[in-house]
Design a protein around this motif. Structure first.
Motif, PDB file in Angstrom:
ATOM      1  N   PRO A  25       7.135   8.628   1.120  1.00 42.69           N
ATOM      2  CA  PRO A  25       7.943   7.416   1.013  1.00 42.69           C
ATOM      3  C   PRO A  25       7.466   6.260   1.888  1.00 42.69           C
ATOM      4  O   PRO A  25       8.099   5.202   1.910  1.00 42.69           O
ATOM      5  CB  PRO A  25       9.316   7.892   1.475  1.00 42.69           C
ATOM      6  N   VAL A  26       6.357   6.432   2.638  1.00 46.34           N
ATOM      7  CA  VAL A  26       5.912   5.387   3.568  1.00 46.34           C
ATOM      8  C   VAL A  26       5.058   4.362   2.825  1.00 46.34           C
ATOM      9  O   VAL A  26       4.117   4.717   2.098  1.00 46.34           O
ATOM     10  CB  VAL A  26       5.119   5.988   4.734  1.00 46.34           C
ATOM     11  N   ILE A  27       5.386   3.090   3.011  1.00 41.63           N
ATOM     12  CA  ILE A  27       4.608   2.014   2.399  1.00 41.63           C
ATOM     13  C   ILE A  27       4.083   1.087   3.493  1.00 41.63           C
ATOM     14  O   ILE A  27       4.667   0.959   4.565  1.00 41.63           O
ATOM     15  CB  ILE A  27       5.437   1.200   1.377  1.00 41.63           C
ATOM     16  N   GLY A  28       2.937   0.454   3.211  1.00 44.14           N
ATOM     17  CA  GLY A  28       2.393  -0.579   4.083  1.00 44.14           C
ATOM     18  C   GLY A  28       2.586  -1.937   3.426  1.00 44.14           C
ATOM     19  O   GLY A  28       2.458  -2.066   2.203  1.00 44.14           O
ATOM     20  N   ILE A  29       2.897  -2.957   4.235  1.00 39.76           N
ATOM     21  CA  ILE A  29       3.209  -4.285   3.700  1.00 39.76           C
ATOM     22  C   ILE A  29       2.462  -5.348   4.489  1.00 39.76           C
ATOM     23  O   ILE A  29       2.449  -5.322   5.718  1.00 39.76           O
ATOM     24  CB  ILE A  29       4.730  -4.589   3.787  1.00 39.76           C
ATOM     25  N   TRP A  30       1.825  -6.283   3.799  1.00 44.62           N
ATOM     26  CA  TRP A  30       1.265  -7.471   4.434  1.00 44.62           C
ATOM     27  C   TRP A  30       1.258  -8.606   3.421  1.00 44.62           C
ATOM     28  O   TRP A  30       1.487  -8.406   2.227  1.00 44.62           O
ATOM     29  CB  TRP A  30      -0.138  -7.202   4.990  1.00 44.62           C
ATOM     30  N   SER A  31       1.004  -9.801   3.901  1.00 44.87           N
ATOM     31  CA  SER A  31       1.020 -10.975   3.020  1.00 44.87           C
ATOM     32  C   SER A  31      -0.246 -11.789   3.204  1.00 44.87           C
ATOM     33  O   SER A  31      -0.912 -11.714   4.241  1.00 44.87           O
ATOM     34  CB  SER A  31       2.240 -11.859   3.315  1.00 44.87           C
ATOM     35  N   THR A  32      -0.579 -12.565   2.191  1.00 49.52           N
ATOM     36  CA  THR A  32      -1.704 -13.498   2.261  1.00 49.52           C
ATOM     37  C   THR A  32      -1.331 -14.766   1.504  1.00 49.52           C
ATOM     38  O   THR A  32      -0.397 -14.787   0.697  1.00 49.52           O
ATOM     39  CB  THR A  32      -2.986 -12.912   1.625  1.00 49.52           C
ATOM     40  N   THR A  33      -2.078 -15.825   1.796  1.00 41.72           N
ATOM     41  CA  THR A  33      -1.977 -17.066   1.023  1.00 41.72           C
ATOM     42  C   THR A  33      -3.368 -17.444   0.568  1.00 41.72           C
ATOM     43  O   THR A  33      -4.311 -17.418   1.353  1.00 41.72           O
ATOM     44  CB  THR A  33      -1.413 -18.225   1.859  1.00 41.72           C
ATOM     45  N   GLN A  34      -3.483 -17.801  -0.693  1.00 41.85           N
ATOM     46  CA  GLN A  34      -4.745 -18.296  -1.225  1.00 41.85           C
ATOM     47  C   GLN A  34      -4.541 -19.724  -1.732  1.00 41.85           C
ATOM     48  O   GLN A  34      -3.516 -20.039  -2.336  1.00 41.85           O
ATOM     49  CB  GLN A  34      -5.251 -17.406  -2.364  1.00 41.85           C
ATOM     50  N   ARG A  35      -5.525 -20.551  -1.459  1.00 35.43           N
ATOM     51  CA  ARG A  35      -5.456 -21.964  -1.851  1.00 35.43           C
ATOM     52  C   ARG A  35      -6.550 -22.274  -2.857  1.00 35.43           C
ATOM     53  O   ARG A  35      -7.686 -21.806  -2.732  1.00 35.43           O
ATOM     54  CB  ARG A  35      -5.614 -22.853  -0.621  1.00 35.43           C
ATOM     55  N   LYS A  73       3.326   9.358  13.937  1.00 34.04           N
ATOM     56  CA  LYS A  73       3.410  10.637  13.241  1.00 34.04           C
ATOM     57  C   LYS A  73       4.841  11.164  13.266  1.00 34.04           C
ATOM     58  O   LYS A  73       5.513  11.155  14.296  1.00 34.04           O
ATOM     59  CB  LYS A  73       2.470  11.654  13.890  1.00 34.04           C
ATOM     60  N   GLY A  74       5.323  11.607  12.125  1.00 36.20           N
ATOM     61  CA  GLY A  74       6.691  12.097  12.007  1.00 36.20           C
ATOM     62  C   GLY A  74       7.708  11.010  11.784  1.00 36.20           C
ATOM     63  O   GLY A  74       8.890  11.295  11.555  1.00 36.20           O
ATOM     64  N   LEU A  75       7.273   9.752  11.822  1.00 34.01           N
ATOM     65  CA  LEU A  75       8.191   8.630  11.590  1.00 34.01           C
ATOM     66  C   LEU A  75       7.748   7.781  10.406  1.00 34.01           C
ATOM     67  O   LEU A  75       8.412   7.767   9.365  1.00 34.01           O
ATOM     68  CB  LEU A  75       8.289   7.758  12.848  1.00 34.01           C
ATOM     69  N   ASN A  76       6.612   7.121  10.545  1.00 29.99           N
ATOM     70  CA  ASN A  76       6.165   6.230   9.469  1.00 29.99           C
ATOM     71  C   ASN A  76       4.649   6.263   9.294  1.00 29.99           C
ATOM     72  O   ASN A  76       4.037   5.269   8.934  1.00 29.99           O
ATOM     73  CB  ASN A  76       6.641   4.797   9.721  1.00 29.99           C
ATOM     74  N   GLN A  77       4.049   7.412   9.539  1.00 34.73           N
ATOM     75  CA  GLN A  77       2.612   7.584   9.310  1.00 34.73           C
ATOM     76  C   GLN A  77       2.395   8.347   8.009  1.00 34.73           C
ATOM     77  O   GLN A  77       2.796   9.499   7.887  1.00 34.73           O
ATOM     78  CB  GLN A  77       1.954   8.331  10.467  1.00 34.73           C
ATOM     79  N   PRO A  78       1.736   7.720   7.030  1.00 35.17           N
ATOM     80  CA  PRO A  78       1.471   8.430   5.774  1.00 35.17           C
ATOM     81  C   PRO A  78       0.343   9.437   5.956  1.00 35.17           C
ATOM     82  O   PRO A  78      -0.477   9.309   6.869  1.00 35.17           O
ATOM     83  CB  PRO A  78       1.053   7.312   4.814  1.00 35.17           C
ATOM     84  N   PRO A  79       0.278  10.448   5.121  1.00 36.14           N
ATOM     85  CA  PRO A  79      -0.814  11.425   5.224  1.00 36.14           C
ATOM     86  C   PRO A  79      -2.154  10.764   4.916  1.00 36.14           C
ATOM     87  O   PRO A  79      -2.232   9.829   4.121  1.00 36.14           O
ATOM     88  CB  PRO A  79      -0.455  12.483   4.173  1.00 36.14           C
ATOM     89  N   ASN A  80      -3.194  11.249   5.592  1.00 38.08           N
ATOM     90  CA  ASN A  80      -4.553  10.739   5.376  1.00 38.08           C
ATOM     91  C   ASN A  80      -4.641   9.223   5.568  1.00 38.08           C
ATOM     92  O   ASN A  80      -5.360   8.522   4.855  1.00 38.08           O
ATOM     93  CB  ASN A  80      -5.039  11.111   3.962  1.00 38.08           C
ATOM     94  N   VAL A  81      -3.912   8.735   6.556  1.00 38.65           N
ATOM     95  CA  VAL A  81      -3.836   7.294   6.771  1.00 38.65           C
ATOM     96  C   VAL A  81      -5.175   6.745   7.240  1.00 38.65           C
ATOM     97  O   VAL A  81      -5.904   7.390   7.998  1.00 38.65           O
ATOM     98  CB  VAL A  81      -2.730   6.959   7.797  1.00 38.65           C
ATOM     99  N   ASP A  99       0.872  -1.176   0.000  1.00 42.43           N
ATOM    100  CA  ASP A  99       0.000   0.000   0.000  1.00 42.43           C
ATOM    101  C   ASP A  99       0.905   1.221   0.000  1.00 42.43           C
ATOM    102  O   ASP A  99       1.606   1.480   0.969  1.00 42.43           O
ATOM    103  CB  ASP A  99      -0.893  -0.028   1.242  1.00 42.43           C
ATOM    104  N   SER A 100       0.900   1.994  -1.070  1.00 38.67           N
ATOM    105  CA  SER A 100       1.846   3.101  -1.210  1.00 38.67           C
ATOM    106  C   SER A 100       1.270   4.461  -0.834  1.00 38.67           C
ATOM    107  O   SER A 100       1.991   5.462  -0.897  1.00 38.67           O
ATOM    108  CB  SER A 100       2.367   3.162  -2.659  1.00 38.67           C
ATOM    109  N   ASP A 101      -0.016   4.503  -0.416  1.00 35.28           N
ATOM    110  CA  ASP A 101      -0.596   5.804  -0.076  1.00 35.28           C
ATOM    111  C   ASP A 101      -1.350   5.817   1.249  1.00 35.28           C
ATOM    112  O   ASP A 101      -1.986   6.821   1.597  1.00 35.28           O
ATOM    113  CB  ASP A 101      -1.518   6.302  -1.196  1.00 35.28           C
ATOM    114  N   GLY A 102      -1.309   4.722   2.001  1.00 34.90           N
ATOM    115  CA  GLY A 102      -1.880   4.714   3.337  1.00 34.90           C
ATOM    116  C   GLY A 102      -3.382   4.585   3.411  1.00 34.90           C
ATOM    117  O   GLY A 102      -3.970   4.796   4.479  1.00 34.90           O
ATOM    118  N   ASP A 103      -4.044   4.160   2.320  1.00 36.53           N
ATOM    119  CA  ASP A 103      -5.505   4.073   2.341  1.00 36.53           C
ATOM    120  C   ASP A 103      -6.008   2.670   2.672  1.00 36.53           C
ATOM    121  O   ASP A 103      -7.196   2.383   2.548  1.00 36.53           O
ATOM    122  CB  ASP A 103      -6.092   4.528   1.003  1.00 36.53           C
TER     123      ASP A 103
END
Length: 516
Positions: A268-278, A358-366, A112-116
């Motif tokens: 520059p803040v990105i969100g990362i997660w993973s999933t598995t689908q079967r 905030k000020g570290l890794n919080q994207p705007p309009n998160v 997630d590159s925009d925090g939505d």
């Protein structure tokens, strides 16, 4: 049992109670809630993820995502490294069917590159099995010196697809890797005398400038899991042991030019997660595992909500907000160990684990959601500190997650009020992984070998050559050479007897006009 220490800080008020660490480890989850797949993929109801954290996924280890890591590469600061692991508690000697990725699964890492709380990029791994000789039970038929060695009987290859998404719908799909070989399970020293070479051969540079790896690795998570034995034995007697020591996992890793992942240099803040689908019986896909922040679903989400948690999208994580703002675990700790729970609602946990700081890794309009949040503009440090941001190292957890970050201790201290005035140095006395991580991509440590266990020595170990007796044998003379010679002679006689029997059987079948 000792308390953890950090530079620049004195002893905490809770020194001597460090055995509570892993107990509260799950409250890392108390702040880390809900990372699901992209709705456009329309997964069916999910089960659970992490190290055997829920009943259904514990029976499907190939699909069970154990941990996710994201960090700016320490030796290539213009790139970001993503690591996701599956298949927990791999016993290195667990053959003859050693550990493989499932061929009927889609292993995904979402960005997630925009925090939505919606994925913008999705990297998807799919795997294929290859068997050279189906008439043997052996994983390898001799020493393996390369990934294309004829003696490596079972192999896997994988493809990686990059899906670009908009409003949770797939807009384009690009294949960025095709039939890349997987590093095999580390069967043992006789079967794989130079495993580091096999690891190197499994690292591939892709035309896009991305570096990829998939294969077995040492489980990089370090902590004491014996909290489940009545809270460390009921009296804190069971602490300080790395429960995952000696176990392996299956890892996928990508090293990606950072600008591929960023919305822009200004964001520059990105969100990362993973999933598995079967794959399911109807020809579709069922999401069965998901993971962003570590330890999320084990002790924070109530049992009745675990499946709902795993089936939902990060976009809907407000459904689980009460478990963050009013976590159960600190209350349990207060009731048992008389350590006062911080006042609620726990907005400090929301900031750390759901929105970013905030000020570290919080994207705007998160939009609050469970995911690792990494500020890719923060350069790696030459001297990482295991407590990350709590110890002034802003390149560490909860700003992303490095392999060496002690997430259990960090989460424990935060959950017990570190950020709201209850300073403490709580920890589980497990401060580092049992083996060193690699200095370059893919960074995960080499997997433990199947031959790392005890071997026959002197007259103390049991030996297969003499029916399990000690090498000194039943003669009482301690002459192991005599025993070995006798055993070899017996083995030779057995081979001769079998050969004679086979010869007689061939003659008998030919007399009936049949071949053998």
């Amino acid at each position: 049992m000792t308390a953890t220490n950090r530079s620049g800080r004195g002893p905490g008020a809770f020194r001597g109670r460090t055995g509570l660490a892993a107990l509260i480890s799950g409250t890392l989850a108390a702040g880390a809630l809900a990372a699901a797949g992209v709705n456009a993929l329309e997964p069916e109801a999910a089960t659970a993820s992490s190290h055997r954290e829920a009943p259904l996924i514990s029976g499907q280890p190939q699909y069970d995502n154990t941990d996710v890591y994201a960090f700016v590469s320490p030796d290539r600061a213009d790139t970001t490294t993503l690591v996701a692991n599956w298949l927990p508690f791999e016993d290195p000697a667990g053959g003859p069917n050693f550990y493989k990725f499932a061929h009927d699964a889609q292993y995904d890492i979402h960005i997630d590159s925009d925090g939505d709380a919606q994925g913008d990029l999705l990297y998807r791994w799919t795997f294929k099995d290859h068997v050279k000789n189906g008439n043997t039970f052996l994983y390898n038929t001799g020493p393996v010196t390369s990934l294309d060695d004829p003696d490596l009987n079972f192999t896997q290859t994988y493809d990686i697809d990059l899906l670009r998404l908009k409003n949770q719908h797939v807009k384009s799909t690009t294949k960025i890797a095709d039939d890349v070989p997987v590093a095999p399970s580390n069967v043992g020293k006789a079967s794989m005398p130079d495993y580091p070479t096999l690891r190197k051969q499994a690292v591939h540079q892709l035309p896009s400038g991305i570096t990829t790896f998939a294969g077995q690795a040492d489980d990089p998570f370090f902590l004491d899991l014996r909290v489940f034995d009545l809270l460390y034995g009921g009296d804190l007697s069971e602490v300080g042991d790395d429960t995952l020591k000696g176990y392996n996992v299956n890892s996928v890793a990508l090293q990606i030019p950072t600008h591929y992942l960023q919305q822009s240099k200004k964001q520059p803040v990105i969100g990362i997660w993973s999933t598995t689908q079967r794959a399911n019986a109807s020809g579709g896909w069922t999401q069965v595992s998901r993971l962003g922040m570590p330890l999320t679903n084990e002790v924070v989400v109530p049992l009745k909500n675990k499946d709902k948690f795993n089936a939902s999208s990060p976009w809907n994580d407000a459904d689980f907000l009460p478990f963050v703002t009013n976590p159960e675990l600190p209350k349990l700790i207060e009731g048992i160990y008389k350590i006062k729970a911080p006042a609620e609602p726990r907005n400090d946990l929301v900031s750390v684990f759901l929105t970013g700081v905030k000020g570290l890794n919080q994207p705007p309009n998160v939009r609050p959601a469970e995911a690792l949040r990494l500020n890719t503009s923060i350069k790696p440090t030459a001297s990482p500190k295991r407590l990350g941001v709590l110890d002034g190292d802003n390149a560490g957890f909860p700003n992303g997650r490095r392999l060496g970050d002690d997430v259990l201790d960090i989460a424990l201290q935060v959950v017990e009020g570190e950020l709201v005035g209850s300073k403490n140095d709580l920890g589980d006395a497990v401060d580092a992984n049992d083996v060193k991580f690699e200095a370059s991509f893919p960074y995960v440590a080499l997997p433990a070998s199947g031959s790392d266990g005890p071997t026959a020595k002197g007259g103390t170990s049991r030996n297969a050559l003499n029916g399990g007796a000690g090498l000194s044998g039943s003669t009482g003379d301690g002459n192991s050479n005599t025993l070995l010679i006798t055993s070899a002679a017996a083995a030779g006689a057995g081979v001769l007897l079998i050969a004679t029997g086979l010869s007689w059987w061939r003659r008998r079948r030919r007399s009936y006009g049949t071949g053998f």
